[in-house]
Design a protein around this motif. Structure first.
Motif, PDB file in Angstrom:
ATOM      1  N   SER A 132       0.830  -1.206   0.000  1.00  0.00           N
ATOM      2  CA  SER A 132       0.000   0.000   0.000  1.00  0.00           C
ATOM      3  C   SER A 132       0.863   1.254   0.000  1.00  0.00           C
ATOM      4  N   ASP A 133       2.040   1.205   0.636  1.00  0.00           N
ATOM      5  CA  ASP A 133       2.931   2.360   0.627  1.00  0.00           C
ATOM      6  C   ASP A 133       3.461   2.623  -0.783  1.00  0.00           C
ATOM      7  N   LYS A 135       1.885   1.657  -3.581  1.00  0.00           N
ATOM      8  CA  LYS A 135       0.740   2.060  -4.399  1.00  0.00           C
ATOM      9  C   LYS A 135       0.414   3.538  -4.218  1.00  0.00           C
ATOM     10  N   SER A 136       0.563   4.023  -2.993  1.00  0.00           N
ATOM     11  CA  SER A 136       0.204   5.420  -2.695  1.00  0.00           C
ATOM     12  C   SER A 136       1.212   6.406  -3.264  1.00  0.00           C
ATOM     13  N   ARG A 138       3.976   7.107  -1.720  1.00  0.00           N
ATOM     14  CA  ARG A 138       4.778   7.664  -0.627  1.00  0.00           C
ATOM     15  C   ARG A 138       6.215   7.177  -0.729  1.00  0.00           C
TER      16      ARG A 138
END
Length: 301
Positions: A132-133, A135-136, A138
């Motif tokens: 998720s990091d 994908k975002s 960040r």
């Protein structure tokens, strides 16, 4: 063959005349003519047909022109890359907390000495949140253990990410140094039945839960400090990747000891991988290459 020769040849072919090429390059006409002729001599055949109305490409000239343009463009990209490094930049990296100490001391700090104008920001992210990091946005680079059940590789590949193995650690059992079994040379499966295993209460701790049935009991806690307090008090043991966990200050101070896990039929390997998103900045590409080359250097169990 020199880049200068290729540049003068390409400029002449584009301009259609040696005089026009000389004017565009800001040099004398004889200098352009001499460079092109020296290139033709090296190749053993004319590249240009010369006439009163200008120049045109020979068949060999047409082939050489395409390659020469590609070489010049590549050279320009290399120069631009060097200027980009000089200008600096940032690299956004996320890493499982267990790996952060080695990543920072072994990779980030020496990389910064090589490239002082590039800032590297390392975010501590549990491996359950690595994808998720990425994908975002960040982070564009991740370093993590590949835990069973999380399908990190599959998810990363689905995003078009590149995955590179860095190091295969081996899981160890960490026991309080004051525990009687800490001084036993080799443990047995029967010894495990006298111990309790402590691990994280969240459902993502698939690895430790595989070991739990072989122990006499279990504690499930929310954070590592609580888990390690139990270990130091000789009330539980903790399983972690041995080489990476040696950086924990409790291990360095001799408060805990590492022991092999006496379950020969289980796979105790702990693969560590690097993951990168398809699009990286120049600074991130440089850090990625340095990471791949140097992460496993000097690592020993």
């Amino acid at each position: 063959m020199r880049l200068e020769q290729l540049e003068y040849f390409v400029t002449t072919a584009d301009a259609g005349a040696i005089s026009a090429a000389a004017q565009k390059l800001g040099i004398s006409q004889p200098a352009v003519s001499a460079a092109v002729r020296s290139l033709e001599e090296e190749l053993g055949s004319p590249l240009l047909k010369r006439g009163n109305s200008g120049v045109s490409l020979t068949p060999l000239g047409r082939l050489t022109y395409k390659d020469a343009r590609s070489i010049l463009e590549l050279a320009q990209n290399i120069l631009a890359r060097g200027k980009g490094v000089e200008a600096g930049g940032t690299a956004a990296v996320c890493a499982q907390p267990l790996l952060s100490f080695h990543l920072t001391s072994g990779i980030v700090l020496p990389f910064r000495k090589l490239h002082p104008k590039i800032e590297v920001f390392v975010r501590n992210v549990p491996n359950v949140d690595i994808i998720s990091d990425l994908k975002s946005g960040r982070s564009n680079i991740a370093v993590t253990l590949v835990a069973m059940g999380l399908k990190i590789r599959e998810q990363a590949m689905g995003m078009g990410c590149q995955i590179v193995p860095l190091y295969t650690d081996r899981r160890k059992m960490f026991i309080g140094s004051g525990h009687p079994l800490a001084h036993k040379k080799e443990l047995t499966p029967q010894d495990l039945k006298t111990l309790r295993i402590a691990y994280y209460s969240h459902s993502a701790d698939h690895v430790s839960s595989r070991y739990s049935p072989y122990f006499g009991g279990e504690y499930r806690l929310a954070n590592r400090d609580d888990i390690l307090d139990l270990v130091i008090r000789n009330e539980a043991v903790f399983i972690q990747a041995g080489t990476m966990f040696r950086h924990d200050y409790r291990v360095r101070k001799g408060m805990m000891a590492a022991r092999d896990i006496p379950l020969p039929d289980m796979d105790h390997s702990a693969p560590i991988v690097a993951i990168r998103t398809p699009e990286l900045s120049l600074a991130e590409r440089l850090f990625w290459e340095y990471l791949i080359e140097n992460f496993a250097r000097d690592l020993q169990e």
